[in-house]
Design an enzyme around this catalytic site. Structure first.
Site, PDB file in Angstrom:
ATOM      1  CG  ASP A 151      -4.991   9.077 -11.833  1.00 17.51           C
ATOM      2  OD1 ASP A 151      -5.752   8.685 -10.874  1.00 17.51           O
ATOM      3  OD2 ASP A 151      -6.146   9.763 -12.768  1.00 17.51           O
ATOM      4  CG  ASP A 183      -2.212   1.384   1.105  1.00 12.58           C
ATOM      5  OD1 ASP A 183      -3.123   1.168   0.737  1.00 12.58           O
ATOM      6  OD2 ASP A 183      -1.724   2.497   2.050  1.00 12.58           O
ATOM      7  CD  GLU A 235      -4.833   4.383  -1.201  1.00  9.97           C
ATOM      8  OE1 GLU A 235      -4.751   4.868  -0.076  1.00  9.97           O
ATOM      9  OE2 GLU A 235      -5.525   4.513  -2.078  1.00  9.97           O
ATOM     10  CG  ASN A 252      -4.690  10.941  -5.132  1.00 12.16           C
ATOM     11  OD1 ASN A 252      -4.498  11.800  -6.195  1.00 12.16           O
ATOM     12  ND2 ASN A 252      -5.972   9.742  -4.999  1.00 12.16           N
TER      13      ASN A 252
END
Length: 357
Positions: free
Chosen positions: A254, A237, A280, A245
């Site tokens: 992204d 992760d 993620e 973000n």
């Protein structure tokens, strides 16, 4: 560019069975022709002695045609490189012998066309051209070498028969070209279908296998594990991804996912598999190695990611936390995943940017 002088994959796959089919049909033709001659002799008055009929009309022609087919059979068995030449050579012998014995039947010369049309079954232009030339030479040889044959033909026949052979060859060529193009269309459609199926197994954003594909391969890994083939499950992760973000935008997020996926893919061994599990989070199935070897692979991935400065983050890096667990005989699917997931969160609670095993 399409090569119409070589066999397609489809014709190569089927040609052996077609050759056997042709040879069987040749034998059937010989038997049927002999039977037809025999019934005609019994029912229709012949201006020929019984001995001459059985020898010249039945025995000798059957032996000649049968010998040609036997030779084709032997060549197919012992010298398959020349099978097609012997196959259609035998066809030419059969057609010419039948024409020679039935020259009083006006339409019998149409037998010359049959081998040419039959050659289209193999979708090979070279075979059709070979057969066409062979039939033309055979007709001309019979015409100029057999005075009795000439008595049944008119000057128009000498012109029309080669023209019919040429037209038959052109029609066969059209059939071959259209057939080969149809085969290519089908093969292209199958390839596109396989590509679509392959793409449906991939995550469009990262190029890794997707969540549903992980479930399938996870089940397969468990089945292999029950048979004694060990494997390891890792869950990875990206740390603080929500902050990425929020601070740099979803476009940057992204791109980070794409970069991390590339690093994972580049550092796995060929038989290992990586999946985007969701968001993620990534899942990895590691095969054929001890736990410490899997740990080394994951440590390389973790270091590579933490040491990579991303332009999207203004030259900063991201880190990942990883949970790693080996398959243990008898463990259930749910327990293996839940325990690996717990290890992942243990790594996060312990400071992130580390592996818990």
């Amino acid at each position: 560019m399409t090569d119409f002088f070589t066999p397609s994959a489809l014709s190569l796959h089927r040609q052996s069975s077609w050759i056997r089919w042709f040879l069987r049909v040749y034998w059937i033709i010989i038997v049927l022709h002999g039977a037809a001659q025999l019934f005609a002799y019994w029912l229709i008055p012949y201006d020929i002695t019984t001995r001459d009929f059985y020898m010249d009309i039945l025995l000798y022609p059957a032996l000649m045609m049968g010998t040609a087919v036997v030779i084709a059979e032997l060549i197919h068995k012992w010298a398959p490189k020349y099978t097609f030449f012997s196959l259609f050579g035998a066809g030419a012998v059969l057609s010419l012998e039948i024409i020679h014995l039935n020259m009083d039947i006006r339409i019998i010369t149409a037998m010359l066309l049959l081998p040419i049309m039959a050659s289209t079954i193999f979708f090979r232009m070279d075979l059709t051209l070979f057969t066409s030339v062979l039939q033309t030479i055979a007709f001309l040889a019979m015409y100029f070498g057999d005075s009795w044959f000439r008595t049944f033909l008119t000057p128009f026949d000498l012109l029309s028969v080669p023209i019919f052979l040429l037209v038959s060859t052109l029609v066969s060529a059209i059939i071959i070209i259209s057939g080969r193009e149809l085969v290519q269309d089908l093969e292209r459609a199958q390839k596109e279908k396989r590509q679509i199926m392959k793409q449906s197994r991939k995550d469009a954003q990262t190029g890794l296998y997707n969540h549903s594909t992980f479930q399938l391969f996870f089940d397969t890994a468990l089945e292999r594990g029950q048979q004694g083939e060990g494997f390891h499950l890792a869950l990875l992760d990206i740390d603080n991804f929500k902050m990425v973000n929020d601070q740099y935008g979803h476009r940057a997020g992204d791109l980070i996912l794409l970069h991390v996926s590339r690093i994972i893919r580049e550092n796995l061994e060929p038989h290992d598999m990586a999946f985007r599990y969701g968001g993620e989070e990534f899942a990895l199935l590691l095969y054929g190695k001890e736990l410490h070897e899997s740990y080394t692979v994951l440590e390389t991935i973790r270091n590579r990611i933490s040491e990579t400065d991303f332009d999207e983050l203004g030259g900063k890096a991201v880190t990942v936390s990883i949970g790693l667990k080996s398959y243990i005989s008898g463990i259930s699917r749910e327990n293996l995943f839940e325990e690996t997931d717990s290890l992942l969160y243990l790594a996060k609670r312990s400071g992130k940017n580390q592996i818990a095993i």
